[in-house]
Design a protein around this motif. Structure first.
Motif, short mmCIF file in Angstrom:
data_model
loop_
_atom_site.label_atom_id
_atom_site.label_comp_id
_atom_site.label_asym_id
_atom_site.label_seq_id
_atom_site.Cartn_x
_atom_site.Cartn_y
_atom_site.Cartn_z
N GLU A 151 48.23 34.43 45.80
CA GLU A 151 46.82 34.46 45.42
C GLU A 151 46.54 35.64 44.49
O GLU A 151 45.79 35.51 43.52
N ALA A 154 47.80 34.74 41.13
CA ALA A 154 46.91 33.75 40.51
C ALA A 154 45.66 34.43 39.96
O ALA A 154 45.21 34.12 38.86
N ASN A 155 45.12 35.35 40.72
CA ASN A 155 43.92 36.04 40.26
C ASN A 155 44.19 36.85 38.99
O ASN A 155 43.39 36.85 38.06
N ILE A 157 46.61 36.37 36.73
CA ILE A 157 46.87 35.45 35.62
C ILE A 157 45.58 34.82 35.13
O ILE A 157 45.33 34.72 33.93
N ALA A 158 44.75 34.39 36.06
CA ALA A 158 43.49 33.77 35.67
C ALA A 158 42.64 34.77 34.89
O ALA A 158 42.07 34.43 33.85
N LEU A 159 42.58 35.98 35.39
CA LEU A 159 41.80 37.02 34.70
C LEU A 159 42.30 37.22 33.27
O LEU A 159 41.52 37.16 32.30
N LEU A 193 41.87 44.08 41.62
CA LEU A 193 42.50 43.00 42.39
C LEU A 193 43.62 43.54 43.27
O LEU A 193 43.75 43.16 44.43
N THR A 196 42.90 45.09 46.77
CA THR A 196 42.48 44.33 47.94
C THR A 196 43.48 44.50 49.07
O THR A 196 44.64 44.79 48.85
#
Lengths: 202, 202
Positions: A151, A154-155, A157-159, A193, A196
């Motif tokens: 996760e 993914a965060n 990469i998406a960012l 990120l 977290t």
DNA sequence: GTCTATATATTGATAGAC
DNA sequence: GTCTATCAATATATAGAC
């Protein structure tokens, strides 16, 4: 070499891939066409089909090269970033952004669903290694379960991909945004990120 | 209404915009064409040009409608999310993702650089109001300078847009990812971003 | 291995009939 | 306000000459 008359190339397949990157950098994946690549190389539009079965096979070769180069760029940036895991993770995001903007190729191309149907072994391998690189960086940032690591990746990469997409066309393309600022912002986002749950072993 | 023979529509401009959304939802912005929209409506390819000067003007009308609907969707999601500012901010991101995937339209279309050249006043206004909505949500999450707020918004948008882009074509399009999971992940990412510096007034 | 030529499809956009 | 017909681009891909 290649001194004879007419149109020759020592290595047309390689030249096609190289020129494809030029087209992608200038116009992005959507505008990519075999015809345009051929035109730039000064060859007929038929020639590429001697080396690549169709548009998608050329595209897959480009995606494979991109996956390898991107992995190399990320590795270099991360190595230069020092030892702090969160910092290395964040820098991987900005390296992705820089590559995607400069080359016009990102995970949208490398993992394009159209190309998945080709079942290209080289592309699949290059893609897997690229993902392993990112998940490794995520794992180093703290104690996490495997899904949590995925996760986090993914965060990131998406960012980074979102910044790249919107810089090429969209919110950040207006000229009021400088790439250097967005790179810094993406890095800050990556740090947030990484911070977290479990960022530092408890 | 519209009972006469031949092809009629009570309101062709509205039908063109509606059908454009269908095309965008199914194929995305890159594949959008006036001809295809006309075909779906069962009208000639010439008819749209009676109502929209060219492709870009139709596209701008679609983008304007999208900006308004997106703002409405975000408002609704945020209102349903309760009072916690960080939660409301995070939910705005997942609402964006859901809209962009469902409609095939995101900030890449609404703020497309091609459309900026049109200087469409309605689109510009709708776009500004959409951004104000996001910046307002960011401001509520804590004490921040204006640039800090803008950076926070940019990070959220990039995150959500990246997920949307990669879900449509790319890393998350392989079928191994469920949209609901990505929505949850995007929300987690939004919370992490909101938690940066000043998330709670000190 | 590259070329010329071609078939086929799709697009954006216009002219003019009704 | 919609249609038919049409043009000019551009794309993918193939056949066959050299």
């Amino acid at each position: 070499m290649a001194g004879k008359r007419g149109y020759h190339h020592g290595d047309l397949p390689a030249a096609l891939i190289r020129t494809s990157f030029e087209v992608l950098a200038e116009q992005g994946p959507a505008a990519f066409s075999v015809a345009q690549v051929a035109r730039r190389l000064g060859i007929s539009t038929a020639s590429p089909y001697r080396h690549f079965r169709d548009r998608d096979h050329l595209f897959a070769a480009v995606a494979t090269a991109a996956a390898r180069e991107l992995a190399e760029a990320v590795r270099a940036a991360v190595d230069a970033a020092g030892a702090d895991p969160a910092e290395r993770f964040a820098v991987a995001g900005s390296a992705y952004l820089r590559f995607a903007v400069g080359r016009g190729v990102g995970f949208d191309v490398i993992y394009a669903s159209d190309l998945a149907a080709l079942r290209d072994e080289e592309l699949a391998t290059a893609g897997r290694e690229l993902m392993d690189l990112f998940t490794g960086l995520a794992d180093d940032t703290g104690e996490r379960t495997k899904p949590e690591s995925l996760e986090l990746v993914a965060n990131l990469i998406a960012l980074a991909h979102g910044y790249a997409a919107l810089y090429r066309n969209g919110l950040f393309a207006s000229g009021r945004y400088r790439l250097e600022d967005l790179l810094a912002q993406a890095e800050n986002g990556g740090r947030a990120l990484a911070a977290t749950r479990g960022a530092r072993p408890r």
